[in-house]
Scaffold this active site. Structure first.
Site, short mmCIF file in Angstrom:
data_model
loop_
_atom_site.label_atom_id
_atom_site.label_comp_id
_atom_site.label_asym_id
_atom_site.label_seq_id
_atom_site.Cartn_x
_atom_site.Cartn_y
_atom_site.Cartn_z
N HIS A 150 -5.00 -7.13 7.10
CA HIS A 150 -4.93 -6.02 6.15
C HIS A 150 -3.65 -6.09 5.34
CE1 HIS A 150 -2.94 -4.65 9.85
NE2 HIS A 150 -2.17 -3.91 9.08
N HIS A 183 -1.00 -3.68 3.17
CA HIS A 183 -0.55 -2.33 2.83
C HIS A 183 -0.17 -2.29 1.34
CE1 HIS A 183 0.32 -0.82 7.02
NE2 HIS A 183 0.38 -2.12 7.27
P1 AMP Z 1 0.10 -2.59 10.88
O1 AMP Z 1 1.20 -1.94 11.67
O2 AMP Z 1 0.58 -3.42 9.73
O3 AMP Z 1 -0.86 -3.32 11.80
O4 AMP Z 1 -0.68 -1.39 10.21
C1 AMP Z 1 -1.78 -0.74 10.77
C2 AMP Z 1 -1.98 0.52 9.96
O5 AMP Z 1 -3.27 1.01 10.25
C3 AMP Z 1 -0.98 1.65 10.27
O6 AMP Z 1 -0.26 1.97 9.09
C4 AMP Z 1 -1.89 2.80 10.70
O7 AMP Z 1 -1.46 4.06 10.21
C5 AMP Z 1 -3.22 2.41 10.09
N1 AMP Z 1 -4.40 2.97 10.78
C6 AMP Z 1 -4.69 2.91 12.09
N2 AMP Z 1 -5.87 3.51 12.34
C7 AMP Z 1 -6.33 3.94 11.14
C8 AMP Z 1 -7.52 4.63 10.71
N3 AMP Z 1 -8.47 5.02 11.59
N4 AMP Z 1 -7.67 4.92 9.42
C9 AMP Z 1 -6.73 4.54 8.53
N5 AMP Z 1 -5.60 3.88 8.85
C10 AMP Z 1 -5.40 3.59 10.14
#
Ligand code: AMP
Length: 137
Positions: free
Chosen positions: A99, A101
């Protein structure tokens, strides 16, 4: 193996605030909103992170991230955008599904700080550069 949370979102098992969808890519608002409009752009096929994603899929995700960043500058009045992708837990990755950001920046008071400071002491930069260069195909 248990599905990760983003695979569950793709399969409609968990809701999301959708921004964009096509055959290969899904984008939605990050639940945490470190700043207004904080978005996640994901590959619909499961890959663990950016580094393990085939080039074609990676390009499709980056293309959508670019478009969302452009819209957020125009629409939300963001003054900048961080495009960020964490690879492996040591970098802060918590969801093991590729993913990107898209984090709009407004006035510096966002819940996100990116600070780069030199803390590695003496490095042999010519040797380091040569080693990395020689291993790039
Ligand atoms: P990372 O730390 O780069 O793996 O980012 C994962 C991101 O996923 C974090 O910013 C979380 O807030 C986001 N996240 C986790 N669960 C969900 C969800 N159900 N819907 C939207 N974002 C999510």
């Amino acid at each position: 193996m248990e599905k990760d949370i983003f695979c569950k979102i793709i399969d409609g098992e968990i809701p999301c605030h959708k921004l964009y969808e096509d055959d290969d890519v899904l984008a939605f608002l990050d639940i945490s909103q470190v700043s207004k409009g904080h978005a996640l752009v994901i590959s619909k096929k499961h890959y663990d992170n950016f580094l393990t994603t085939p080039q074609e899929e990676m390009h499709k995700v980056m293309d959508v991230a670019q478009r969302i960043g452009q819209v957020e500058i125009k629409l939300l009045g963001a003054r900048g955008v961080n495009i960020l992708t964490n690879c492996y837990p040591a970098s802060g990755q918590t969801v093991m599904h590729f993913h990107v950001h898209v984090i709009p920046r407004y006035d510096g008071n966002e819940g996100f700080i990116l600070e780069m400071k030199s803390n590695e002491g003496e490095l042999n930069l010519p040797a380091l550069a040569k080693e990395i260069h020689n291993n790039l195909k």
